[in-house]
Design an enzyme around this catalytic site. Structure first.
Site, PDB file in Angstrom:
ATOM      1  N   LYS A  36      10.737  -3.751  -1.851  1.00  0.00           N
ATOM      2  CA  LYS A  36       9.303  -3.882  -2.090  1.00  0.00           C
ATOM      3  C   LYS A  36       8.543  -3.464  -0.850  1.00  0.00           C
ATOM      4  O   LYS A  36       8.982  -3.734   0.275  1.00  0.00           O
ATOM      5  CB  LYS A  36       8.955  -5.304  -2.505  1.00  0.00           C
ATOM      6  N   LYS A  46       3.867  -2.782  -8.219  1.00  0.00           N
ATOM      7  CA  LYS A  46       4.358  -4.157  -8.044  1.00  0.00           C
ATOM      8  C   LYS A  46       3.247  -5.092  -8.495  1.00  0.00           C
ATOM      9  O   LYS A  46       2.266  -5.288  -7.783  1.00  0.00           O
ATOM     10  CB  LYS A  46       4.735  -4.427  -6.587  1.00  0.00           C
TER      11      LYS A  46
END
Ligand code: AMP
Length: 592
Positions: free
Chosen positions: A449, A275
């Site tokens: 996430k 990420k």
């Protein structure tokens, strides 16, 4: 159409908070709108004059509104300021002054929706000092012919602050009720505030709503959807497809409190990716060239000539829409740098080349929506990734590359990858379902996430208060809010005053915040200002507490400003559901 007909609908919508009643009001109104008027009437109903994918704004501040009011009404500046102090709302000031004016002049022209729309659209192209007069004339012309109610809504639309509580979901449903009723037979029971469906069967209704949502997600334009609904019906929606050059809402992800939960939601085997800590870029290419949009769908092509060059030199293909992250790179060390540094590139209008050299970016591409004439949003993620593999270079690290990814089937493997990602300077990981479609605009569980710090929220500033002592010239405390996804209402969750600097050189300062917020003021009460919700900030906090003080029902304990999020719009700030989830997780931690 007479503008007064639309104003009646605004007034009716403002007088109820019930979502179904609002849907009923809007659907009845839409049914009778002629096709030629549909485009502008729907935009005005949304308080806009451009479709959602067009990020132009009217740039009309409350200061300009005061000038337009003075010109339209003949009132003095002092009178107007006094009325503003007394009534608080510029729309109400306009209504009051218009009444006085009407008594003095017997004749005024009847306003049409088309006239209001045309004048407001002209505002957008005008920038710089010399255009103030033209801008003020365009608005004062409308106000001169307005009734008090019309004046209220002309001003609010001009200030881009309509406040009639019409969320996107409600407008979508109203279009369905207006144009699909023969097909689904829906009735609104006003007494029970409920809908009645034939045989109590919601299936056809839900499927129809879903199709309309998809058409909206792809087109980003309710006017277009409604015109097709009226002229061709649901079958016509299939013709709405992606077009490189026109931005589309990005797919969003949910936050998972732990890796275990992320994997459970996404299901294994799953793709796990770095990420990257930069900002989202949607990159389009067609025969007209390359365009770059932020996740707010702002066209930032001019701000990123370096990215245009990278894409044209390295990415194969003549037409595509890519989804990725631009990450700042330290020129000397080649390491990733924090978002703040490259965030300032988004709005920059001058010294663009110079800033680009100081803060270069690397592109990390993680998805593709359209490639060489093919719409890929319905394809599984694994297939989309294959398309990316063929179109991106293998050896251009530091310039452009495919997001680093691994396929994992156990928590241990996922955890090991997560640690490697953090060690490489990333923010965390994204865990993604391999078979999922690309759903524009939705925060679906196709991707989760996982980040080490859970305790930040992205919130919008809705008000601010001047400080005391040496801070008395600055707005120094900021009221922050999260979003209710069902109604689009903003719910206050606290006040933040720490984390900002006193000197401009040291970071985001009170002074900078004051300058930015002054442009957005819609009402003033003593030392407090209400502002148009536009500035998004990330805040850190110690804890979330239940609290009756704020409209969200929660308060942040020790909130602290972390950074500006120039890449975010109000639609993608944290929601009340996020807050509730974090609140529960935090309680779980305390008891364990
Ligand atoms: P957040 O900003 O915390 O909502 O996390 C989602 C954002 O992470 C996306 O909007 C992207 O800008 C960014 N991002 C970074 N790397 C990836 C990736 N591999 N896949 C998807 N999004 C990513």
């Amino acid at each position: 159409m007479d503008y007064s007909d639309l104003v009646r609908v605004y007034v009716a919508l403002s007088s109820t908070t019930k979502r179904l009643e609002k849907t009923h009001i809007v659907s009845g109104f839409l049914r009778d709108i002629p096709v030629v008027e549909m485009e502008h009437v729907i935009r005005l109903l949304q308080g806009k004059v451009f479709p959602n994918w067009d990020s132009r704004t009217l740039g009309f501040s409350s200061q300009l509104a005061l000038k337009a009011l003075a010109r339209a009404s003949g009132a003095s500046d002092e009178e107007i300021m006094r009325a503003w102090k007394e009534l608080g709302d510029l729309g109400k000031v306009a209504a009051k002054l218009v009444v006085n004016k009407r008594q003095a002049t017997l004749f005024s022209e009847k306003l049409t929706t088309q006239k209001v729309y045309n004048n407001l659209r002209k505002l957008a192209g005008l920038e710089g000092q010399g255009v103030v007069n033209t801008k003020v004339s365009l608005v004062s012309e409308l106000l001169s012919s307005a009734s008090p109610d019309e004046a209220i809504f002309i001003l609010r639309t001009t200030l881009e602050d309509l406040r009639i509580g019409l969320g996107e979901g409600t407008l979508r449903d109203a279009i369905v009720w207006a144009f699909e009723n023969e097909h689904i037979g829906i009735k609104y029971d006003s007494e029970k505030n409920d809908i009645v469906l034939p045989d109590d069967d919601r299936k056809i209704y839900d499927e129809t709503v879903e199709k309309y949502q998809e058409a909206y997600d792809l087109s980003n334009d309710f006017s277009r959807v409604a015109i097709i609904a009226k002229t061709e019906g649901i079958a016509g929606l299939a013709n709405i497809t992606l077009m490189p050059g026109t931005p589309v809402k990005v797919m969003l992800f949910q936050k998972a409190p732990t890796m275990k939960e992320a994997l459970e939601t996404v299901t294994v085997p799953a793709a796990i990716e770095y990420k990257y800590d930069g900002f989202r870029m949607q990159i389009h290419k067609n025969s007209d060239g390359i365009k770059i949009f932020t996740r707010r769908l702002e066209n930032v092509t001019e701000q990123f000539p370096d990215v245009v060059k990278i894409v044209s030199e390295h990415v194969k293909g003549s037409s595509f829409i890519l989804d990725g992250e631009a990450v700042g790179i330290d020129v000397k060390t080649g390491k990733y740098i924090a978002f703040q540094n490259i965030g300032q590139r988004i709005r920059r209008k001058y010294d663009i080349e110079e800033l680009g050299k100081r803060f270069p970016v690397e592109l990390d591409i993680f998805d593709v929506l359209f490639y060489e004439g093919e719409n890929l949003v319905h394809q599984p993620f694994s297939r989309r990734r294959e398309v990316l593999m063929k179109s991106l270079p293998k050896n251009a690290a530091g310039v452009v590359s495919l997001a680093t990814q691994e396929i994992v089937d156990t928590e241990e493997k996922a955890q090991a990858f997560y640690e490697r990602s953090l060690a490489a300077g990333n923010e965390g990981v994204m865990v993604k379902n391999l078979n999922s479609v690309y759903k524009p605009g939705s925060r679906v569980g196709f991707g989760m996430k996982v980040k080490p710090v859970l305790e930040t929220l992205e919130v919008v500033i809705v008000g601010a208060e001047y400080g005391e002592g040496k801070r008395s010239e600055w707005l120094a405390t900021f009221v922050i809010a999260v979003r209710d996804p069902d109604t689009d209402n903003l719910l206050e969750i606290g006040r933040v005053g720490t984390g900002f600097k006193e000197k401009d050189e040291e970071g985001v300062s009170f002074n900078q915040m004051t300058i930015a917020l002054k442009q957005l003021v819609v009402r003033e009460e003593d030392r407090f200002v209400h502002v148009k919700p536009d500035i998004i900030i990330e805040v850190h906090y110690e804890e979330i507490q239940k609290s009756p003080t704020y409209s969200s029902g929660y308060a942040l304990r020790f909130p602290r400003f972390v950074r500006l999020r120039e890449d975010r719009s109000v639609e993608d700030i944290s929601t009340i559901e996020d807050v509730e989830r974090f609140y529960k997780v935090q309680r779980g931690r305390q008891t364990s």
